[in-house]
Motif scaffolding. Structure first.
Motif, short mmCIF file in Angstrom:
data_model
loop_
_atom_site.label_atom_id
_atom_site.label_comp_id
_atom_site.label_asym_id
_atom_site.label_seq_id
_atom_site.Cartn_x
_atom_site.Cartn_y
_atom_site.Cartn_z
N MET A 287 0.82 -1.20 0.00
CA MET A 287 0.00 0.00 0.00
C MET A 287 0.86 1.26 0.00
SD MET A 287 -3.04 -0.99 -0.15
CE MET A 287 -4.49 -0.39 0.66
N GLY A 288 2.07 1.15 -0.45
CA GLY A 288 2.95 2.30 -0.49
C GLY A 288 2.56 3.32 -1.54
N TYR A 289 1.80 2.88 -2.53
CA TYR A 289 1.41 3.80 -3.59
C TYR A 289 0.39 4.83 -3.11
CZ TYR A 289 -2.79 0.97 -4.09
OH TYR A 289 -3.97 0.31 -3.86
N LEU A 290 -0.30 4.56 -2.00
CA LEU A 290 -1.28 5.52 -1.49
C LEU A 290 -0.63 6.83 -1.06
CD1 LEU A 290 -3.69 3.32 0.64
CD2 LEU A 290 -4.13 4.39 -1.56
N LYS A 291 0.64 6.78 -0.67
CA LYS A 291 1.34 8.00 -0.27
C LYS A 291 1.52 8.94 -1.45
CE LYS A 291 4.17 5.68 3.14
NZ LYS A 291 5.55 5.38 3.53
N TYR A 292 1.62 8.38 -2.65
CA TYR A 292 1.95 9.19 -3.82
C TYR A 292 0.74 9.54 -4.68
CZ TYR A 292 6.43 7.48 -2.30
OH TYR A 292 7.52 7.18 -1.55
N THR A 293 -0.33 8.77 -4.58
CA THR A 293 -1.49 9.06 -5.42
C THR A 293 -2.21 10.34 -5.00
OG1 THR A 293 -2.89 7.64 -4.06
CG2 THR A 293 -1.91 6.66 -6.03
N GLN A 294 -2.01 10.78 -3.78
CA GLN A 294 -2.65 12.01 -3.34
C GLN A 294 -2.12 13.22 -4.10
OE1 GLN A 294 -1.86 12.49 0.80
NE2 GLN A 294 0.34 12.31 0.55
N TYR A 295 -0.89 13.14 -4.56
CA TYR A 295 -0.30 14.26 -5.28
C TYR A 295 -0.85 14.39 -6.69
CZ TYR A 295 2.72 14.44 -1.29
OH TYR A 295 3.18 14.54 -0.01
N VAL A 296 -1.43 13.32 -7.21
CA VAL A 296 -2.09 13.40 -8.51
C VAL A 296 -3.27 14.37 -8.43
CG1 VAL A 296 -3.37 12.07 -10.23
CG2 VAL A 296 -1.33 11.09 -9.16
N TYR A 297 -3.97 14.35 -7.31
CA TYR A 297 -5.11 15.25 -7.14
C TYR A 297 -4.67 16.71 -7.12
CZ TYR A 297 -8.05 11.25 -6.05
OH TYR A 297 -8.74 10.09 -6.12
N ILE A 298 -3.57 17.01 -6.48
CA ILE A 298 -3.12 18.40 -6.43
C ILE A 298 -2.65 18.86 -7.81
CG2 ILE A 298 -0.70 18.14 -5.73
CD1 ILE A 298 -3.02 20.60 -4.11
N VAL A 299 -2.06 17.96 -8.58
CA VAL A 299 -1.65 18.31 -9.94
C VAL A 299 -2.88 18.60 -10.80
CG1 VAL A 299 -0.60 17.38 -12.05
CG2 VAL A 299 0.53 17.06 -9.85
N PHE A 300 -3.91 17.75 -10.70
CA PHE A 300 -5.14 18.01 -11.45
C PHE A 300 -5.81 19.30 -10.97
CE2 PHE A 300 -5.29 13.40 -12.58
CZ PHE A 300 -5.26 13.59 -13.96
N GLY A 301 -5.78 19.56 -9.68
CA GLY A 301 -6.36 20.79 -9.16
C GLY A 301 -5.67 22.02 -9.71
N LEU A 302 -4.36 22.00 -9.75
CA LEU A 302 -3.62 23.13 -10.30
C LEU A 302 -3.87 23.29 -11.80
CD1 LEU A 302 -0.24 22.72 -8.41
CD2 LEU A 302 -2.00 24.46 -8.04
N TYR A 303 -3.94 22.16 -12.49
CA TYR A 303 -4.22 22.23 -13.94
C TYR A 303 -5.59 22.85 -14.21
CZ TYR A 303 -5.61 20.91 -18.60
OH TYR A 303 -6.09 20.95 -19.87
N PHE A 304 -6.60 22.39 -13.49
CA PHE A 304 -7.94 22.91 -13.75
C PHE A 304 -8.10 24.35 -13.25
CE2 PHE A 304 -9.12 18.45 -14.42
CZ PHE A 304 -9.81 18.60 -15.61
N ALA A 305 -7.36 24.75 -12.24
CA ALA A 305 -7.38 26.15 -11.83
C ALA A 305 -6.77 27.02 -12.93
CB ALA A 305 -6.63 26.33 -10.52
N TYR A 306 -5.65 26.56 -13.50
CA TYR A 306 -5.04 27.28 -14.62
C TYR A 306 -5.99 27.33 -15.80
CZ TYR A 306 -2.07 28.11 -18.65
OH TYR A 306 -1.55 28.60 -19.82
N ASP A 307 -6.63 26.21 -16.09
CA ASP A 307 -7.59 26.14 -17.19
C ASP A 307 -8.75 27.10 -16.95
OD1 ASP A 307 -8.56 24.96 -19.65
OD2 ASP A 307 -10.05 23.92 -18.40
N GLY A 308 -9.21 27.18 -15.73
CA GLY A 308 -10.31 28.08 -15.40
C GLY A 308 -9.93 29.54 -15.59
N PHE A 309 -8.71 29.90 -15.19
CA PHE A 309 -8.28 31.28 -15.36
C PHE A 309 -8.10 31.64 -16.83
CE2 PHE A 309 -6.86 31.06 -10.85
CZ PHE A 309 -7.64 32.11 -10.40
N ARG B 167 -7.51 12.65 0.98
CA ARG B 167 -6.65 11.47 0.83
C ARG B 167 -5.45 11.55 1.78
NH1 ARG B 167 -7.82 6.95 -2.28
NH2 ARG B 167 -5.61 6.79 -2.52
N ARG B 168 -4.91 12.74 1.97
CA ARG B 168 -3.77 12.90 2.87
C ARG B 168 -4.16 12.52 4.29
NH1 ARG B 168 -0.62 18.52 3.38
NH2 ARG B 168 -2.20 18.93 4.94
#
Length: 64
Positions: A1-23, A50-51
């Motif tokens: 279950m070590g991958y759970l530590k890293y999958t949370q950062y995928v959400y922040i990347v998508f959040g930043l991308y969609f915020a940029y897209d929104g602007f 997730r964190r």
């Protein structure tokens, strides 16, 4: 279950991308800018959720 530590950062990347897209859509006067901001907000919420979940999971495993 070590991958759970890293999958949370995928959400922040998508959040930043969609915020940029929104602007960028907001500057172009596009009607779908609100949708991008909603998705960005949900992605950032999921990052924190997730964190917290990973931390609870690790604490529970330490007690065993």
């Amino acid at each position: 279950m070590g991958y759970l530590k890293y999958t949370q950062y995928v959400y922040i990347v998508f959040g930043l991308y969609f915020a940029y897209d929104g602007f960028t859509k907001l500057n172009k006067q596009d009607d779908t800018a609100a949708l991008s901001f909603i998705i960005a907000g949900m992605a950032i919420f999921m990052f924190f959720f997730r964190r917290r979940f990973v931390k609870k999971f690790e604490d529970r495993n330490k007690k065993k």
